[in-house]
Design an enzyme around this catalytic site. Structure first.
Site, short mmCIF file in Angstrom:
data_model
loop_
_atom_site.label_atom_id
_atom_site.label_comp_id
_atom_site.label_asym_id
_atom_site.label_seq_id
_atom_site.Cartn_x
_atom_site.Cartn_y
_atom_site.Cartn_z
N GLU A 115 0.82 -1.21 0.00
CA GLU A 115 0.00 0.00 0.00
C GLU A 115 0.86 1.26 0.00
OE1 GLU A 115 -0.15 -2.67 2.12
OE2 GLU A 115 -2.00 -2.57 3.26
N CYS A 161 -0.31 1.80 7.15
CA CYS A 161 -0.88 1.95 5.81
C CYS A 161 -2.23 2.65 5.85
CB CYS A 161 -0.98 0.59 5.13
SG CYS A 161 0.65 -0.13 4.77
#
Length: 156
Positions: free
Chosen positions: A62, A93
Site C-alpha cells: 500500500e 498503511c
C-alpha cells in the site's frame, strides 16, 4: 489455489492477488496492491510488498503504490482513487491511506493480529482521522487468505 474461486472478485483484486503471488516468489509476505483512477478505471500503480528486498519496514504494498502514484501525479492527495489490497491494511498503511485521501479501500483477507481498519486501532474510526475512505473488506478473501496460509506454512 484457484483465483477464479470467488466469482465476485473484480479484475483489480485479481491483479492485486497476482501481484501478491509475485511478492511471495521474491520471498516477501504475499500482499499485493493496485491503485485505480475511479473516474477512468485505469490502473495507476501496482506493487507487492518489498520489505525484505528493500530492507525497508515501510515498504508495504500500500505504501509503495501511494508513493509511486503521488510521484506520478505530482500530488500528495490521491482524490478519486480506489485502492485494492489483498490484506487488511495495517495501522501505518491505513494512516497513509487517510493522508492521501484515497476514496475507497477494497481488501481481501481480514488481519486480526496486524490490521488497522476493521481490527486493532481501527484508524478510520478515530476522531483524529481527517479522511475516512469507504471500506469494503472480504473481497476475494478466500484466495487472499489461502495465499497467506500457504506462504507461512512453507516457512514453518
Amino acid at each position: 489455489m484457484d483465483e477464479d474461486h470467488d466469482i465476485s472478485v473484480s479484475p483489480y483484486m485479481r491483479l492485486a492477488l497476482e501481484t501478491a503471488r509475485e511478492a511471495a516468489a521474491d520471498g516477501e509476505v504475499p500482499v499485493g496492491a493496485v491503485l485505480v483512477d475511479a473516474g477512468t478505471g485505469d490502473v495507476i500503480v501496482t506493487a507487492g510488498n518489498r520489505v525484505e528486498c528493500d530492507s525497508d519496514p515501510t515498504a508495504h504494498a500500500e505504501m509503495i503504490v501511494i508513493r509511486e502514484a503521488a510521484n506520478l501525479r505530482k500530488d500528495a492527495r490521491l482524490n478519486g482513487c480506489d485502492l485494492y489490497v489483498t490484506l487488511e491494511p495495517c495501522p501505518m498503511c491505513a494512516t497513509a491511506i487517510s493522508f492521501a485521501r484515497i476514496r475507497r479501500v477494497y481488501f481481501g483477507a481480514f488481519d486480526p493480529k496486524g490490521g488497522g481498519v476493521e481490527n486493532g486501532p481501527r484508524i478510520f474510526d478515530q476522531p483524529t482521522c481527517h479522511h475516512r475512505p469507504d471500506v469494503y473488506g472480504g473481497i476475494g478473501e478466500s484466495d487472499a487468505a489461502a495465499l497467506l496460509r500457504e506462504f507461512f506454512a512453507a516457512r514453518r
